[in-house]
Design an enzyme around this catalytic site. Structure first.
Site, PDB file in Angstrom:
ATOM      1  N   GLU A 157      13.877 102.412 -16.344  1.00 42.22           N
ATOM      2  CA  GLU A 157      15.184 101.774 -16.540  1.00 42.22           C
ATOM      3  C   GLU A 157      15.478 101.599 -18.026  1.00 42.22           C
ATOM      4  O   GLU A 157      16.433 100.898 -18.407  1.00 42.22           O
ATOM      5  CB  GLU A 157      15.236 100.414 -15.833  1.00 42.22           C
ATOM      6  CG  GLU A 157      15.476 100.508 -14.334  1.00 42.22           C
ATOM      7  CD  GLU A 157      14.371 101.230 -13.596  1.00 42.22           C
ATOM      8  OE1 GLU A 157      13.191 100.850 -13.780  1.00 42.22           O
ATOM      9  OE2 GLU A 157      14.661 102.182 -12.856  1.00 42.22           O
ATOM     10  N   ASP A 169      17.709 104.792  -6.929  1.00 42.64           N
ATOM     11  CA  ASP A 169      16.472 104.260  -7.490  1.00 42.64           C
ATOM     12  C   ASP A 169      15.323 104.344  -6.506  1.00 42.64           C
ATOM     13  O   ASP A 169      14.478 103.470  -6.442  1.00 42.64           O
ATOM     14  CB  ASP A 169      16.659 102.800  -7.958  1.00 42.64           C
ATOM     15  CG  ASP A 169      15.419 102.255  -8.663  1.00 42.64           C
ATOM     16  OD1 ASP A 169      14.793 103.006  -9.422  1.00 42.64           O
ATOM     17  OD2 ASP A 169      15.090 101.061  -8.448  1.00 42.64           O
ATOM     18  N   ASN A 202      12.030 107.276 -10.521  1.00 37.77           N
ATOM     19  CA  ASN A 202      13.445 107.628 -10.460  1.00 37.77           C
ATOM     20  C   ASN A 202      13.931 108.302 -11.731  1.00 37.77           C
ATOM     21  O   ASN A 202      13.410 108.056 -12.816  1.00 37.77           O
ATOM     22  CB  ASN A 202      14.280 106.360 -10.214  1.00 37.77           C
ATOM     23  CG  ASN A 202      14.124 105.346 -11.333  1.00 37.77           C
ATOM     24  OD1 ASN A 202      13.104 104.677 -11.419  1.00 37.77           O
ATOM     25  ND2 ASN A 202      15.120 105.244 -12.205  1.00 37.77           N
TER      26      ASN A 202
END
Length: 619
Positions: A219, A345, A303
C-alpha cells in the site's frame, strides 16, 4: 452470485465453483459459537500431509507452520475432547508490548522463544524451571520511524529455529540470527528500506541452508521481492522480484507455467503501463512452504498497487499469484496467477499446505490453498494445474474459476470505477480469509479455516505516488456479510470441496488454527476467548477468557516433564484491531483502510495486551 454452502456448479470446466484469569470453563454450546453441520466426516481415502515435508513429531515447535508442509498439526494426544475440560493455566509471561501480537511461541528442547511486535524483542524462557523464568532477551532496537510506514499495525508473524540459531525479521527491514543458547548476535542483514515504505512483518523460513524473507508495503508503492540469505553468514544468495523483466524475476528456460495466461517473455513489464511495475506491489509478506523431496519452495505474492485498478490496466504480473521456485537458485519453475488484474486487494500470500491425495489408485502431490478471494484451491504442485476451486464462504465478486484456462471469472457488476461507489462487494479487501493460517489434520482429513465474513463499499480515485507514503487510491467501508456475523471457523473437506461444519463468530477470526492428534482444534477470538472444539463436529468443549483479544498462532508442545502443553499469546491488534491497539478512531468509517467501520464495537469488548498463556492438564 455464490452463497454459503453452494457447491461446484460445473465439475468439468467451471468450478463455481493483564493476566486476567477471568474464566476457564467447559462448554457444549454458546450463543454465536454453536457449530452447524453441513456434511458427515469423510470416510475412505483422504488427503495426507506430504511425507517429506511432515517429519515425525518430536514434541518441539520450531517454526510457525510446525513443519514444511504447513500443517500446524501436533501429533501430541494427551489432551482430548474427554479431558480438555480439566485444562488449567500452567504459567503466564508478559511481553511488555500492547500492539497486535500475531507470532507463535517456539519451543526447542526445554526453551521457549517469543518474538514481539515492534520493537521486536526476542525472549528465551527456561521451561525446565518452575514458572519458566527468562534465560535471556535480545533487543534489536529497530528504527522507530518504521512504525510510521507499517500498513496495518507493527506486527511480526514469528521467528524460526534451525541448527542452533533463532532467525527473525524486524519491522525496519532487517533479518537477524541469534545464538539460541546464549542470545548473542550471530549476524544481521539489512534487506528493506523504510524510506521507500518497505517493512518486514513475515516470519522467515529456513530451507536448504537459505533464510527466505520477503517484504511488506503493497500500500506504499513498494516493489515486491523474495530474498534468500545464506543461513550461516547472512549474505545474499539470490533475490527474485515479483514485477519487472524476466531476469529480475529469475525466469529462464526452466519456467513452465501450466496455463497460457502465464506464458510469455517479460510479462512482468508488458502486463503493466510503462514504468508502473516499478511501484506495482506484489510484496511477499505471507507464508512459504517447502518440499524437501524436490527442493522446491511455494509462496504467494501480494496485491498490485495502487488499489485503484484504472491506473494499472493489464494482468499486472506477477502479483496475486503463486510461485514455485528452486530453493538453491531461486529460479522460477511455474507460476499461477490466482487473480489477474486484482480489483479488491485480494493478496495471494496465504498459507500453502502440501499434501498428497488419492488419484488413480495412487497418490497425487498437491497443495491446498484457502485463498483470500474466497476459493479453496487444490493444485497439482508439480505443475500448478488447478484441480478444483470452490468457494468456502459467501462470494459475489467472482462467478467462479474456469478449470480449463485457470482464470477466475469476474463479476463485472462489482468492478470498481472512478467516480462511483460500488456497494456490497464480497469478500471485502481482507478477503474471505487473510494471513491467519488454517490447520490440516491427517486424522480427519479436514482443513480448519479461520476466516472473515465481510463485504464492502469501494470508491476508486486517483492515487499519486510519493516514495514512503500511502499509495492506495480508494475509499473503502467494510461491514458484516450475510447473516450478520463478521467471522466464521470452517471445517473443510478438500477432496469433496465442501464444508463439514462451521461456527459463526461475531468478529473476524484473525487467529490462526491449531489441530492436534487428540482430536481437538484450538483458535482464538478478537474479544479474547481461547477455544477448543471437537475436530469431528465443531462442538465447543473448553474455553478461556484472556486479558486481550487473540490474533496470535497457538501451538502445542511436549514439556520437559513429558506433559502436553498448549500455548497462545493474547494481544489484539493487526489490521482489524488497530481501533484498540493504535487507538484509531472507530467513528471514521474509512479509517484503517475501511476496516474501522466493521470494528466499531471492538474497543468495548477488549483492551490491548501482550500476554503469553500456557495450559496443561493437572499432574
Amino acid at each position: 452470485m455464490l452463497r454459503k454452502g453452494s457447491a461446484v456448479i460445473s465439475v468439468a470446466i467451471l468450478a463455481l465453483a493483564g493476566a486476567s484469569l477471568a474464566a476457564c470453563d467447559r462448554k457444549t454450546d454458546d450463543q454465536g459459537t454453536g457449530a452447524k453441520a453441513y456434511a458427515s466426516l469423510p470416510g475412505g481415502p483422504r488427503a495426507t500431509p506430504a511425507a517429506a515435508a511432515f517429519p515425525q513429531d518430536d514434541g518441539n515447535w520450531t517454526m510457525p507452520s510446525k513443519d514444511y508442509a504447513a500443517s500446524r498439526f501436533s501429533a501430541l494426544n494427551q489432551i482430548t475432547p474427554a479431558n480438555v475440560g480439566n485444562l488449567n493455566l500452567a504459567f503466564t509471561f508478559s511481553t511488555g508490548t500492547v500492539k497486535g501480537f500475531e507470532a507463535p511461541p517456539l519451543v526447542v528442547d526445554g526453551t521457549m522463544y517469543i518474538i514481539t511486535p515492534y520493537p521486536n524483542n526476542l525472549y528465551a524462557l527456561d521451561l525446565t524451571k518452575p514458572g519458566a523464568p527468562t534465560k535471556w532477551v535480545f533487543k534489536p532496537k529497530p528504527a522507530a520511524a518504521a512504525q510510521g510506514v507499517a500498513c496495518c499495525d507493527v506486527v511480526n508473524r514469528g521467528a524460526v529455529y534451525d541448527s542452533g540459531k533463532i532467525f527473525f525479521n524486524t519491522l525496519d527491514g532487517q533479518t537477524i540470527a541469534v545464538d539460541a543458547n546464549s542470545g548473542q548476535l550471530a549476524w544481521r542483514t539489512q534487506l528493506g528500506n523504510i524510506q521507500r515504505g518497505e517493512t518486514i512483518t513475515m516470519a522467515p523460513l529456513v530451507a536448504g541452508g537459505k533464510v527466505l524473507v520477503g517484504n511488506s508495503g503493497g500500500e506504499m508503492g513498494v516493489r515486491g521481492w523474495l530474498a534468500a540469505l545464506d543461513a550461516g553468514s547472512g549474505k545474499l544468495a539470490w533475490k527474485a522480484y515479483s514485477t519487472g523483466p524476466d531476469k529480475d524475476v529469475l525466469i529462464d528456460g526452466d519456467f513452465k507455467p501450466f496455463y497460457a495466461m502465464d506464458r510469455g517473455k517479460d510479462l512482468g513489464v508488458k502486463s503493466w503501463p510503462p514504468e508502473q511495475w516499478k511501484i506495482g506491489g506484489g510484496t511477499v509478506w505471507g507464508w512459504i512452504s517447502y518440499d524437501p523431496e524436490t527442493k522446491i519452495i511455494f509462496y504467494g505474492t501480494g496485491n498490485p498497487g495502487p488499489w485503484n485498478p484504472e491506473q494499472r490496466p493489464g494482468d499486472n504480473k506477477w502479483t496475486t499469484g503463486v510461485f514455485a521456485r528452486d530453493v538453491e537458485t531461486g529460479k522460477a519453475r511455474w507460476f499461477y496467477q490466482t487473480t489477474p488484474h486484482d480489483l479488491f486487494d485480494h493478496d495471494d500470500i496465504n498459507e500453502i499446505i502440501l499434501a498428497d491425495i488419492p488419484a488413480n489408485g495412487g497418490r497425487r502431490p498437491v497443495m491446498l490453498r484457502p485463498a483470500r478471494n474466497g476459493f479453496f484451491y487444490v493444485h497439482d504442485r508439480r505443475t500448478g494445474q488447478v484441480l478444483s476451486a470452490a468457494p468456502f464462504g459467501y462470494v459475489n465478486a467472482y462467478k467462479g474459476v474456469d478449470l480449463r484456462t485457470g482464470k477466475i471469472v469476474p463479476n463485472h457488476e462489482k468492478d470498481p470505477k472512478v467516480g462511483r461507489i460500488v456497494r456490497d462487494i464480497c469478500p471485502a479487501a481482507p478477503g474471505l480469509k487473510d494471513w491467519n493460517p488454517a490447520a490440516f489434520s491427517p486424522v480427519t482429513g479436514l482443513v480448519y479455516i479461520p476466516h472473515n465474513n465481510l463485504c464492502m463499499d469501494f470508491g476508486a480515485m486517483q492515487a499519486n505516488y510519493i516514495a514512503g507514503t500511502p499509495y492506495v487510491g480508494a475509499d473503502v467501508k467494510m461491514y458484516a456479510g450475510p447473516g450478520g456475523n463478521r467471522g466464521a471457523f470452517t471445517a473443510w473437506d478438500p477432496l469433496r470441496q465442501r464444508k463439514v461444519w462451521e461456527i459463526p463468530e461475531d468478529f473476524p477470526v484473525w487467529s490462526p488454527a491449531l489441530a492436534t492428534a487428540g482430536g481437538l482444534i484450538f483458535y482464538g477470538t478478537m474479544d479474547g476467548w481461547f477455544k477448543a472444539v471437537d475436530a469431528r463436529n465443531g462442538k465447543l468443549v473448553w474455553r478461556f477468557k484472556a486479558g486481550s483479544g487473540i490474533i496470535a498462532q497457538p501451538i502445542s508442545y511436549r514439556g520437559p516433564d513429558g506433559r502436553q502443553y498448549i500455548a497462545v499469546i493474547a494481544g489484539v491488534g493487526g489490521w482489524p484491531g488497530v481501533v484498540v491497539s493504535n487507538n484509531t478512531d472507530p467513528k471514521d468509517p474509512t479509517a484503517a483502510l475501511g476496516f474501522a467501520n466493521a470494528m466499531k464495537d471492538l474497543p468495548m469488548k477488549t483492551t490491548a495486551g501482550g500476554m503469553l498463556y500456557v495450559f496443561a492438564l493437572p499432574r
